[in-house]
Design an enzyme around this catalytic site. Sequence first.
Site, PDB file in Angstrom:
ATOM      1  N   CYS A  73       0.836  -1.327  -0.043  1.00 12.73           N
ATOM      2  CA  CYS A  73       0.007  -0.113  -0.083  1.00 12.73           C
ATOM      3  C   CYS A  73       0.850   1.406  -0.056  1.00 12.73           C
ATOM      4  O   CYS A  73       2.179   1.050   0.576  1.00 12.73           O
ATOM      5  CB  CYS A  73      -0.823  -0.036   1.122  1.00 12.73           C
ATOM      6  N   HIS A  74       0.370   2.348  -0.385  1.00  8.78           N
ATOM      7  CA  HIS A  74       0.975   3.460  -0.617  1.00  8.78           C
ATOM      8  C   HIS A  74       1.657   4.156   0.855  1.00  8.78           C
ATOM      9  O   HIS A  74       2.274   4.713   1.133  1.00  8.78           O
ATOM     10  CB  HIS A  74       0.397   4.473  -1.429  1.00  8.78           C
ATOM     11  N   THR A  75       0.607   3.574   1.905  1.00 10.86           N
ATOM     12  CA  THR A  75       1.019   4.020   3.157  1.00 10.86           C
ATOM     13  C   THR A  75       2.298   3.460   3.976  1.00 10.86           C
ATOM     14  O   THR A  75       3.083   3.973   4.354  1.00 10.86           O
ATOM     15  CB  THR A  75      -0.368   3.623   4.223  1.00 10.86           C
ATOM     16  N   HIS A  95       0.543  -3.976   6.144  1.00  9.95           N
ATOM     17  CA  HIS A  95      -0.940  -3.880   6.612  1.00  9.95           C
ATOM     18  C   HIS A  95      -1.949  -4.291   5.716  1.00  9.95           C
ATOM     19  O   HIS A  95      -3.152  -4.187   6.048  1.00  9.95           O
ATOM     20  CB  HIS A  95      -1.239  -2.504   7.234  1.00  9.95           C
ATOM     21  N   GLU A  96      -1.544  -4.741   4.458  1.00  4.36           N
ATOM     22  CA  GLU A  96      -2.673  -5.288   3.597  1.00  4.36           C
ATOM     23  C   GLU A  96      -2.315  -6.920   3.503  1.00  4.36           C
ATOM     24  O   GLU A  96      -1.444  -6.997   2.541  1.00  4.36           O
ATOM     25  CB  GLU A  96      -2.842  -4.565   2.302  1.00  4.36           C
ATOM     26  N   CYS A 125     -13.294  -3.334  19.090  1.00  6.12           N
ATOM     27  CA  CYS A 125     -13.265  -4.182  20.176  1.00  6.12           C
ATOM     28  C   CYS A 125     -14.702  -4.937  20.490  1.00  6.12           C
ATOM     29  O   CYS A 125     -14.763  -5.782  20.937  1.00  6.12           O
ATOM     30  CB  CYS A 125     -13.124  -3.097  21.319  1.00  6.12           C
ATOM     31  N   CYS A 130     -18.408   0.830  24.589  1.00 10.43           N
ATOM     32  CA  CYS A 130     -17.523   1.511  23.373  1.00 10.43           C
ATOM     33  C   CYS A 130     -18.437   2.280  22.580  1.00 10.43           C
ATOM     34  O   CYS A 130     -19.224   1.661  21.631  1.00 10.43           O
ATOM     35  CB  CYS A 130     -16.617   0.760  22.691  1.00 10.43           C
ATOM     36  N   CYS A 133     -18.050   1.645  18.801  1.00 15.53           N
ATOM     37  CA  CYS A 133     -18.488   0.415  18.250  1.00 15.53           C
ATOM     38  C   CYS A 133     -19.871  -0.014  18.281  1.00 15.53           C
ATOM     39  O   CYS A 133     -20.533  -0.807  17.502  1.00 15.53           O
ATOM     40  CB  CYS A 133     -17.733  -1.102  19.104  1.00 15.53           C
ATOM     41  N   CYS A 144     -12.593   2.847  16.533  1.00 16.62           N
ATOM     42  CA  CYS A 144     -12.526   2.401  17.851  1.00 16.62           C
ATOM     43  C   CYS A 144     -11.023   2.501  18.638  1.00 16.62           C
ATOM     44  O   CYS A 144     -10.060   2.342  17.737  1.00 16.62           O
ATOM     45  CB  CYS A 144     -12.794   0.835  17.824  1.00 16.62           C
ATOM     46  N   ARG A 148      -5.409   2.263  20.154  1.00 22.67           N
ATOM     47  CA  ARG A 148      -5.086   3.333  19.537  1.00 22.67           C
ATOM     48  C   ARG A 148      -3.585   3.695  19.919  1.00 22.67           C
ATOM     49  O   ARG A 148      -2.557   3.875  19.250  1.00 22.67           O
ATOM     50  CB  ARG A 148      -6.004   4.469  19.221  1.00 22.67           C
ATOM     51  N   CYS A 208      -6.898  -2.778   3.335  1.00 21.58           N
ATOM     52  CA  CYS A 208      -6.860  -1.473   3.192  1.00 21.58           C
ATOM     53  C   CYS A 208      -7.421  -0.742   1.993  1.00 21.58           C
ATOM     54  O   CYS A 208      -8.635  -0.075   1.873  1.00 21.58           O
ATOM     55  CB  CYS A 208      -5.333  -0.880   3.761  1.00 21.58           C
ATOM     56  N   ARG A 404      -1.708  -2.428  -7.621  1.00 25.58           N
ATOM     57  CA  ARG A 404      -1.238  -3.418  -6.331  1.00 25.58           C
ATOM     58  C   ARG A 404      -0.192  -4.642  -6.743  1.00 25.58           C
ATOM     59  O   ARG A 404      -0.494  -5.125  -7.901  1.00 25.58           O
ATOM     60  CB  ARG A 404      -2.608  -3.923  -5.580  1.00 25.58           C
TER      61      ARG A 404
END
Length: 409
Positions: A73-75, A95-96, A125, A130, A133, A144, A148, A208, A404
């Site tokens: 991913c670009h992130t 993260h993908e 969660c 929450c 959520c 959520c 974090r 993502c 991708r």
Amino acid sequence: MAALRSARVLCSARVPLVQRCCVHLGQIRGFASPIKCKAAVARGVNDLRVEEVTVAPPGPREVRLKVHSNALCHTDIYTLSGQDPEGLFPSILGHEAGTVVESVGEGVTGLKPGDKVIPCYTPQCGEPDCIFCFPPRGKRTNLCPKIRGTQGNGVMPDGTSRFTDAEGKEIKHFMGCSTFSEYTVVADISCAKVSETAPLDVCSLLGCGVSTGLGAAWNTLNIEGGSSVAVFGLGAVGLSVIQGSKMRGAARIFAIDMNPKKFEMAKELGATDCVNPKDYDKPIQQVIVGMTKWGVDYTFDCTGNVEVMRAALECAHRGWGESCVVGVAAAGKEISTRPFQLVTGRKWTGTAFGGFKGRSEVPPLIDDYEAGRLKLDHYITHRFHGVEGNLQAVEALHSGDCLRAVVTY
């Protein structure tokens, strides 16, 4: 002893080798051991190296995953290049991904070794207290905040890392996922369990980028049939906004990019008008407004460029136009516009992961893919193999011809 006999029976059954190993290592509490494996470790800015790392067993409410495929991913590039103010080194990016549960920690329910999982950087969660959520406010957001703080610090919820290098030094986690590794450990609330038949290479895209684009159209702005849409930036995220808009029945879809090579795919996914800002000598927002009467109903920035974010807002329809910031801007950047743009009825908003709640709303997307209702394969333009393939994927993404790149381990 009974547990050991049970494990032997399971391992002798006709189940895939990976799944048998996962059962042996993880289903018997306390038997999970540290695993040595390959990972692409970000040692510093633009310094990505394949190394041997040790992945510790999962702690309470944690899951250790065997990574099958990772989509770049670009992130990841954004962080590797030093533009992310929260970027930490050394760390394991990624993260993908599509993964398989290898072992589970104490207190984990609903997941077992052998389950297929999409790790989600936005956790869910699901706790009744929450407000993020659960209704009434829970229906409004997927943000959520349960983990974090620690996730942003590159550690697990208990404040420690599960990764160490060959010298025993700690390596940080990334976005709660760290899938540039053959094995990783994530919080159980970050795991979206998917169907047993899900093809993990393709479905990794839903971790993502593609989910973000689809959700920006479906959840964040909730566009309706017959509307007009403008999408700035035709990477995988922007194209998925176009795809989602077409699926919702948008009547006119503007695809805006300075690389005309991307227009063919945009048209295949539903774009009706392709616009290259370099073809005009005035601001692109004026061009788009001139191609309409009062502007576009829904606009999306998928570039991360703050000037483009402004352009997207300013070509939104007078009185009711909505503009969504999807792209991530570089550290320290700020957005601006004349207040009159908002006084005259435009709305400016943003989205993270397209508003999807990971554990409950990602699995149905994969069901849609398997049923043929959602097309995904066209996003994969490059394929590589082995953890080393992540280095090749980085080069491919910089080429400008890659939507991708999926790396299968």
